[in-house]
Design a protein around this motif. Structure first.
Motif, PDB file in Angstrom:
ATOM      1  N   ASP A  96       0.858  -1.197   0.000  1.00 40.54           N
ATOM      2  CA  ASP A  96       0.000   0.000   0.000  1.00 40.54           C
ATOM      3  C   ASP A  96       0.891   1.243   0.000  1.00 40.54           C
ATOM      4  N   ARG A  97       0.859   2.002  -1.085  1.00 35.28           N
ATOM      5  CA  ARG A  97       1.709   3.184  -1.233  1.00 35.28           C
ATOM      6  C   ARG A  97       0.954   4.489  -0.974  1.00 35.28           C
ATOM      7  N   THR A  98      -0.244   4.399  -0.379  1.00 35.55           N
ATOM      8  CA  THR A  98      -1.007   5.610  -0.075  1.00 35.55           C
ATOM      9  C   THR A  98      -0.200   6.521   0.856  1.00 35.55           C
ATOM     10  N   LYS A  99      -0.097   7.788   0.507  1.00 34.52           N
ATOM     11  CA  LYS A  99       0.704   8.715   1.299  1.00 34.52           C
ATOM     12  C   LYS A  99      -0.076   9.263   2.497  1.00 34.52           C
ATOM     13  N   TRP A 100       0.647   9.413   3.600  1.00 32.25           N
ATOM     14  CA  TRP A 100       0.120  10.072   4.800  1.00 32.25           C
ATOM     15  C   TRP A 100       0.678  11.489   4.823  1.00 32.25           C
ATOM     16  N   TYR A 101      -0.137  12.441   5.259  1.00 33.89           N
ATOM     17  CA  TYR A 101       0.261  13.843   5.243  1.00 33.89           C
ATOM     18  C   TYR A 101       0.055  14.486   6.615  1.00 33.89           C
ATOM     19  N   ARG A 102       0.948  15.417   6.946  1.00 38.51           N
ATOM     20  CA  ARG A 102       0.728  16.331   8.056  1.00 38.51           C
ATOM     21  C   ARG A 102       1.329  17.683   7.668  1.00 38.51           C
TER      22      ARG A 102
END
Length: 304
Positions: A96-102
């Motif tokens: 799973d290459r979904t990016k997490w952001y902050r």
């Protein structure tokens, strides 16, 4: 009443502060950053002391339908390149290459300081607007003044100085040995206050009171108490208020080495059996005779 075929606000609008659009040189990027901030305030995904949101480019595109999907991807990359967004991958599945952001609020604070407002040194920020940003209107939420949103209007009338004064009262109560990042903490508190009419100073006081109680009853070591900048960025987090369970009956276990009970061991002489004293004598006598040990013993006795 004519609503111009539904083109005027009749659904939840996307919000943005004009000064942010100026600082980013694009109203679209400002809207995207504001929307990510909106979801961060509601996110329950906390890793390494930070709130995170995750989404695919297609998912973000659904929130900004007036932009092409490739444009959304390009704008997200630009915000990351400028260190305003920080990405990571905390997905459970390796594929799973979904990016997490902050949001990097420290970098955002440095970018958006303007003369006469929050700038600590009074230096102004003058940046030109991109050509494409002039083609998009900046949607701003202007609530109607009704009995349902009186509190919201009253809250919007507060100035930055009012929020700073509230923040200073909270800052005084925070553990002195973890007062890191005051500027960022103040910015996070101001963002939190402005984001919802339910985010009152009284609520912030109650949340801080709960956290301080959590530190006490859970006996949290100093190094694990959240830095102030982290707590103020996550004011809505909840913490265990129950006292830490201590087992007073626990005692260290002594290590005892158990000896071998040879009386229960099997004697191996071609067959498995329990040997008695007589069998052992016969066995060793035969063994000595077979290997000539018995003769050598007799010679030794004769020499004596």
């Amino acid at each position: 009443m004519n609503n111009s075929n539904g083109l005027l606000i009749s659904e939840p609008p996307l919000q943005v502060i004009p000064s942010l659009a100026v600082a980013l040189k694009s109203s679209d990027k400002a809207i995207m950053l504001q929307q990510i901030h909106y979801w961060l305030l509601r996110s329950k995904n906390i890793v390494d002391g930070h709130r995170w949101v995750f989404n695919t480019v297609k998912g973000w595109h659904e929130q900004f339908p007036w932009l092409a999907e490739k444009t959304v991807q390009r704008y997200l990359k630009d915000l990351c390149d400028r260190k305003l967004l920080i990405t990571a991958n905390y997905n459970k599945a390796n594929f799973d290459r979904t990016k997490w952001y902050r949001i990097n609020y420290d970098a955002l604070d440095k970018l958006t300081y303007s003369k006469g407002t929050d700038s600590p040194n009074g230096e102004g920020l003058i940046v030109p607007l991109e050509r494409d940003s002039l083609t998009q209107p900046i949607p701003i939420d202007y609530p109607e003044t009704t009995h349902k949103n009186t509190n919201m209007v009253k809250s919007k009338n507060l100035t930055t100085k009012d929020y700073q004064q509230e923040f200073e009262k909270l800052w005084e109560q925070y553990p002195k040995y973890r007062k890191q990042g005051k500027q960022r903490a103040c910015s996070s508190y101001t963002h939190w206050r402005k984001s919802s009419k339910d985010n009152t100073f009284e609520k912030a006081q109650e949340q801080l009171k709960k956290y301080l109680n959590h530190i006490k009853v859970q006996q949290v070591p100093t190094q694990f108490i959240k830095a102030a900048k982290t707590w103020f960025a996550n004011i809505d987090d909840e913490y265990d208020q129950m006292p830490k369970q201590v087992n007073n009956n626990w005692r260290p276990q002594k290590s005892v080495e158990k000896g071998t009970d040879w009386s229960k061991q099997k004697f191996n002489s071609g067959k498995a059996s329990v040997a008695d004293t007589g069998e052992l004598k016969d066995y060793f006598a035969n063994l000595e005779k077979t290997n000539g040990i018995a003769d050598s013993h007799e010679s030794e006795r004769d020499n004596r």
